[in-house]
Design an enzyme around this catalytic site. Structure first.
Site, PDB file in Angstrom:
ATOM      1  CG  ASP A 117      -7.290  -9.755   6.012  1.00 38.06           C
ATOM      2  OD1 ASP A 117      -6.226 -10.394   5.777  1.00 38.06           O
ATOM      3  OD2 ASP A 117      -7.303  -8.441   7.207  1.00 38.06           O
ATOM      4  CE  LYS A 128       2.600  -3.163   7.079  1.00 40.48           C
ATOM      5  NZ  LYS A 128       1.973  -3.062   8.300  1.00 40.48           N
ATOM      6  CB  SER A 170       0.137   6.842   3.970  1.00 34.98           C
ATOM      7  OG  SER A 170       1.781   6.980   4.010  1.00 34.98           O
ATOM      8  CE1 TYR A 187       0.926   1.476   0.721  1.00 36.13           C
ATOM      9  CE2 TYR A 187       2.479   3.579   1.627  1.00 36.13           C
ATOM     10  CZ  TYR A 187       1.221   2.998   1.878  1.00 36.13           C
ATOM     11  OH  TYR A 187       0.417   3.213   3.365  1.00 36.13           O
ATOM     12  CE  LYS A 214      -2.404   3.358   1.534  1.00 36.37           C
ATOM     13  NZ  LYS A 214      -3.432   2.201   1.598  1.00 36.37           N
ATOM     14  CG  LEU A 246      12.479   3.381  13.628  1.00 39.49           C
ATOM     15  CD1 LEU A 246      14.546   3.411  13.485  1.00 39.49           C
ATOM     16  CD2 LEU A 246      12.443   4.724  14.700  1.00 39.49           C
TER      17      LEU A 246
HETATM   18  P1  NAD Z   1      -1.696  -4.760   7.314  1.00 41.11           P
HETATM   19  O1  NAD Z   1      -0.575  -5.533   6.517  1.00 41.11           O
HETATM   20  O2  NAD Z   1      -1.213  -4.766   9.103  1.00 41.11           O
HETATM   21  O3  NAD Z   1      -2.968  -4.685   7.309  1.00 41.11           O
HETATM   22  C1  NAD Z   1      -3.310  -5.123   6.214  1.00 41.11           C
HETATM   23  C2  NAD Z   1      -4.177  -5.353   6.089  1.00 41.11           C
HETATM   24  O4  NAD Z   1      -5.344  -6.006   4.649  1.00 41.11           O
HETATM   25  C3  NAD Z   1      -3.948  -7.468   6.437  1.00 41.11           C
HETATM   26  O5  NAD Z   1      -4.868  -8.239   7.191  1.00 41.11           O
HETATM   27  C4  NAD Z   1      -3.849  -8.241   4.476  1.00 41.11           C
HETATM   28  O6  NAD Z   1      -3.939  -9.638   5.026  1.00 41.11           O
HETATM   29  C5  NAD Z   1      -4.908  -7.491   4.157  1.00 41.11           C
HETATM   30  N1  NAD Z   1      -4.560  -7.127   2.698  1.00 41.11           N
HETATM   31  C6  NAD Z   1      -4.407  -7.005   1.563  1.00 41.11           C
HETATM   32  N2  NAD Z   1      -4.665  -6.747   0.946  1.00 41.11           N
HETATM   33  C7  NAD Z   1      -5.947  -7.889   0.794  1.00 41.11           C
HETATM   34  C8  NAD Z   1      -7.419  -8.004  -0.561  1.00 41.11           C
HETATM   35  N3  NAD Z   1      -6.653  -7.237  -1.912  1.00 41.11           N
HETATM   36  N4  NAD Z   1      -7.644  -8.279   0.654  1.00 41.11           N
HETATM   37  C9  NAD Z   1      -8.062  -8.266   1.341  1.00 41.11           C
HETATM   38  N5  NAD Z   1      -7.393  -8.129   2.110  1.00 41.11           N
HETATM   39  C10 NAD Z   1      -6.280  -7.978   1.802  1.00 41.11           C
HETATM   40  O7  NAD Z   1      -1.310  -3.194   7.600  1.00 41.11           O
HETATM   41  P2  NAD Z   1      -1.354  -2.015   8.365  1.00 41.11           P
HETATM   42  O8  NAD Z   1      -0.422  -1.297   8.902  1.00 41.11           O
HETATM   43  O9  NAD Z   1      -2.642  -2.113   9.679  1.00 41.11           O
HETATM   44  O10 NAD Z   1      -2.283  -0.897   7.821  1.00 41.11           O
HETATM   45  C11 NAD Z   1      -3.241  -0.654   7.020  1.00 41.11           C
HETATM   46  C12 NAD Z   1      -3.555   0.242   6.557  1.00 41.11           C
HETATM   47  O11 NAD Z   1      -3.357   1.186   6.500  1.00 41.11           O
HETATM   48  C13 NAD Z   1      -3.343  -0.126   4.406  1.00 41.11           C
HETATM   49  O12 NAD Z   1      -3.887   0.259   4.144  1.00 41.11           O
HETATM   50  C14 NAD Z   1      -2.104   0.642   4.765  1.00 41.11           C
HETATM   51  O13 NAD Z   1      -1.344   1.239   3.693  1.00 41.11           O
HETATM   52  C15 NAD Z   1      -1.854   1.798   5.371  1.00 41.11           C
HETATM   53  N6  NAD Z   1      -1.279   2.487   6.109  1.00 41.11           N
HETATM   54  C16 NAD Z   1      -0.306   2.193   7.534  1.00 41.11           C
HETATM   55  C17 NAD Z   1       0.397   2.844   7.797  1.00 41.11           C
HETATM   56  C18 NAD Z   1       1.800   2.008   8.371  1.00 41.11           C
HETATM   57  O14 NAD Z   1       2.908   2.640   9.269  1.00 41.11           O
HETATM   58  N7  NAD Z   1       1.205   0.687   9.321  1.00 41.11           N
HETATM   59  C19 NAD Z   1       1.118   4.143   8.055  1.00 41.11           C
HETATM   60  C20 NAD Z   1       0.022   4.689   6.913  1.00 41.11           C
HETATM   61  C21 NAD Z   1      -1.326   4.088   5.992  1.00 41.11           C
HETATM   62  C1  WQD Z   2      11.016   5.885  10.303  1.00 43.20           C
HETATM   63  C2  WQD Z   2      12.888   6.308  10.323  1.00 43.20           C
HETATM   64  C3  WQD Z   2      14.386   5.640   8.430  1.00 43.20           C
HETATM   65  C4  WQD Z   2      13.904   1.247  10.092  1.00 43.20           C
HETATM   66  C5  WQD Z   2       6.633   4.335   5.992  1.00 43.20           C
HETATM   67  C6  WQD Z   2       6.069   4.570   5.192  1.00 43.20           C
HETATM   68  C7  WQD Z   2       5.339   5.522   5.309  1.00 43.20           C
HETATM   69  C8  WQD Z   2       4.273   4.898   6.502  1.00 43.20           C
HETATM   70  C9  WQD Z   2       5.487   4.499   7.032  1.00 43.20           C
HETATM   71  C10 WQD Z   2       2.594   3.727   4.725  1.00 43.20           C
HETATM   72  C11 WQD Z   2      13.384   7.132   9.350  1.00 43.20           C
HETATM   73  C12 WQD Z   2      14.499   5.096  10.164  1.00 43.20           C
HETATM   74  C13 WQD Z   2      14.264   3.062   9.449  1.00 43.20           C
HETATM   75  C14 WQD Z   2      15.678   0.640  10.063  1.00 43.20           C
HETATM   76  C15 WQD Z   2      16.225   3.582  10.438  1.00 43.20           C
HETATM   77  N1  WQD Z   2       3.507   3.179   5.679  1.00 43.20           N
HETATM   78  N2  WQD Z   2      14.882   3.950  10.390  1.00 43.20           N
HETATM   79  N3  WQD Z   2      16.717   2.110  10.379  1.00 43.20           N
HETATM   80  O1  WQD Z   2       9.872   5.710   6.069  1.00 43.20           O
HETATM   81  O2  WQD Z   2       8.973   7.127   7.958  1.00 43.20           O
HETATM   82  O3  WQD Z   2       7.081   5.840   6.594  1.00 43.20           O
HETATM   83  O4  WQD Z   2       6.485   4.110   7.070  1.00 43.20           O
HETATM   84  O5  WQD Z   2       2.272   4.327   4.553  1.00 43.20           O
HETATM   85  O6  WQD Z   2       4.479   5.364   4.016  1.00 43.20           O
HETATM   86  O7  WQD Z   2       7.067   5.518   4.510  1.00 43.20           O
HETATM   87  O8  WQD Z   2       8.865   5.466   8.474  1.00 43.20           O
HETATM   88  O9  WQD Z   2       9.215   3.497  10.118  1.00 43.20           O
HETATM   89  O10 WQD Z   2      10.878   3.275   7.972  1.00 43.20           O
HETATM   90  O11 WQD Z   2      11.150   4.716   9.147  1.00 43.20           O
HETATM   91  O12 WQD Z   2      17.325   4.333  10.845  1.00 43.20           O
HETATM   92  O13 WQD Z   2      15.572  -0.001  10.349  1.00 43.20           O
HETATM   93  O14 WQD Z   2      13.504   5.185  10.452  1.00 43.20           O
HETATM   94  O15 WQD Z   2      15.305   6.128   8.227  1.00 43.20           O
HETATM   95  O16 WQD Z   2      13.624   8.563   9.502  1.00 43.20           O
HETATM   96  P1  WQD Z   2       8.641   5.663   7.276  1.00 43.20           P
HETATM   97  P2  WQD Z   2      10.129   4.292   9.575  1.00 43.20           P
END
Ligand code: NAD
Ligand code: WQD
Length: 339
Positions: free
Chosen positions: A31, A84, A124, A148, A152, A199
């Protein structure tokens, strides 16, 4: 044999590392700490009761990656590393394409060089864009409304092309819905930099008094109460999905694309109510206009994950809120020293 966990210091990665260690896997965390803290790794080590090799490096840097593959016998990669923040990706698209896409290409090049050809990738539900119907199945059309999401989609396609060129690769694309919650110990959890975009951390920081009011983005959607509906999934359930994917990856003879969600949709107002019940705190809110790019309803059909991975989400929304609250109330400033 060991598993390299890129982004293993982050939110989902740190929780997954715990389950992998509990299953007896050797792990290396890689990381660059761009969105994570060393403290998270120390706390994971405390939970699992042993130290975990950690390399601070960047997935865009071949030398950083190669030194890890030289030092350890890695047979699979779980690839969480990525940026992200949807809004930031709109204002800084090149940063996202460079970090996420160039980073993944570099990672795959180094993997191929060291004959490590098994990868589980964090995709995602955002790749479904605005789906025509719900629940969402894996064969629904894909689209992206921001860089973003496009990163993906591109990475999914790149990984499919890699497979076409060399079918000895084992590739699992896990499409997460909305990860929330925290490890039940309350010592690790989601620690967003600055104002939360999502959220659940916004609700949690409002409940703990760090933020004054939750802004609810629209109450005029075509949903049960007008607020947006999502498939919130406990991060420990999500982590278990990765354990199952790694356990089964050797058997797969095609690129696997799998939803990880619960199959249940909850509105923003329902989440607020559940959080208030779980925390005993009031979450003041104001209804404000819709957020650009948001959709009304998004939830998974998780039946393919059940069939293929023998996995299903177990934890309910109340538990998600309870665990988020334990983390937030024990660590009001996240991993930072209390100020
Ligand atoms: P996060 O930001 O907490 O974790 C991502 C980690 O990757 C971080 O620790 C960051 O320091 C590290 N990182 C970023 N760029 C890097 C690089 N160039 N080299 C090395 N390390 C790097 O995010 P998360 O919520 O744990 O998400 C993990 C993965 O899941 C991400 O790819 C994100 O896009 C995907 N994802 C997250 C969500 C969500 O809502 N949390 C939803 C769908 C998909
Ligand atoms: C959830 C709901 C908002 C914040 C995002 C990314 C998606 C994925 C997950 C990585 C929605 C509402 C939110 C606030 C609100 N990430 N909301 N007030 O938008 O479903 O997805 O995170 O891959 O790519 O787009 O998640 O948690 O932002 O929102 O009312 O302050 O809560 O409108 O209905 P979302 P979220």
């Amino acid at each position: 044999m060991a598993i390299l966990v890129t982004g293993g210091a982050g939110y989902i990665g740190s929780h997954t590392v715990i389950l992998l260690k509990e299953m007896g896997q050797d792990i290396i965390i890689f990381d660059n700490l761009s969105n994570a803290s060393k403290e998270a790794i120390l706390r994971v080590e405390r939970i699992v009761g042993e130290s975990i090799p950690f390399v601070q490096g960047d997935i865009r840097n071949k030398d950083d990656l190669s030194s890890v593959f030289e030092q350890y016998d890695i047979d699979a990669v779980i690839h969480f590393a990525g940026l992200k923040a949807v809004g930031e990706s709109v204002s800084k698209p090149l940063k996202y394409y460079d970090n996420n896409i160039v980073g993944t290409i570099t990672l795959c090049e180094v993997m191929a060089k060291y004959q490590c050809k098994s990868i589980v990738f964090s995709s995602s539900a955002t790749v479904y864009g605005d789906p025509e119907t719900t629940p969402i199945k894996e064969d629904f059309p894909t689209s992206a409304t921001n860089p973003y999401g496009r990163s993906k989609l591109f990475i999914e396609e790149i990984l499919r092309d890699i497979y076409v060129s060399d079918t000895s690769w084992k590739i699992v694309l896990l499409r997460y819905f909305n990860p929330v919650g925290a490890h039940p110990s309350g010592t690790i959890g989601e620690d967003p930099l600055g104002l939360p975009n999502n959220l659940m951390p916004y609700i949690a920081q409002t409940a703990v008094g760090k933020l004054k009011t939750l802004n609810i983005f629209g109450d005029d959607y075509d949903t049960m109460d007008g607020t947006g509906v999502r498939d919130y999934i406990h991060v420990m359930d999500l982590a278990m999905g990765h354990v199952k994917a790694i356990e089964k990856i050797a058997q797969f003879t095609e690129v696997m694309t799998i939803n990880l969600g619960t199959g249940n949709g909850y509105s923003v107002l329902e989440m607020v109510k559940n959080f208030e019940k779980a925390s005993g705190k009031k979450v003041p809110y104001t209804i404000v206009p819709r957020r650009a790019g948001d959709i009304a309803t998004c939830y998974a059909d998780p039946s393919y994950a059940k069939e293929i991975l023998d996995w299903e989400a177990k934890k309910d929304v109340y538990t998600m809120c309870k665990d988020s609250w334990r983390w937030q109330s024990n660590n009001p400033n996240g991993y930072k020293e209390d100020v």
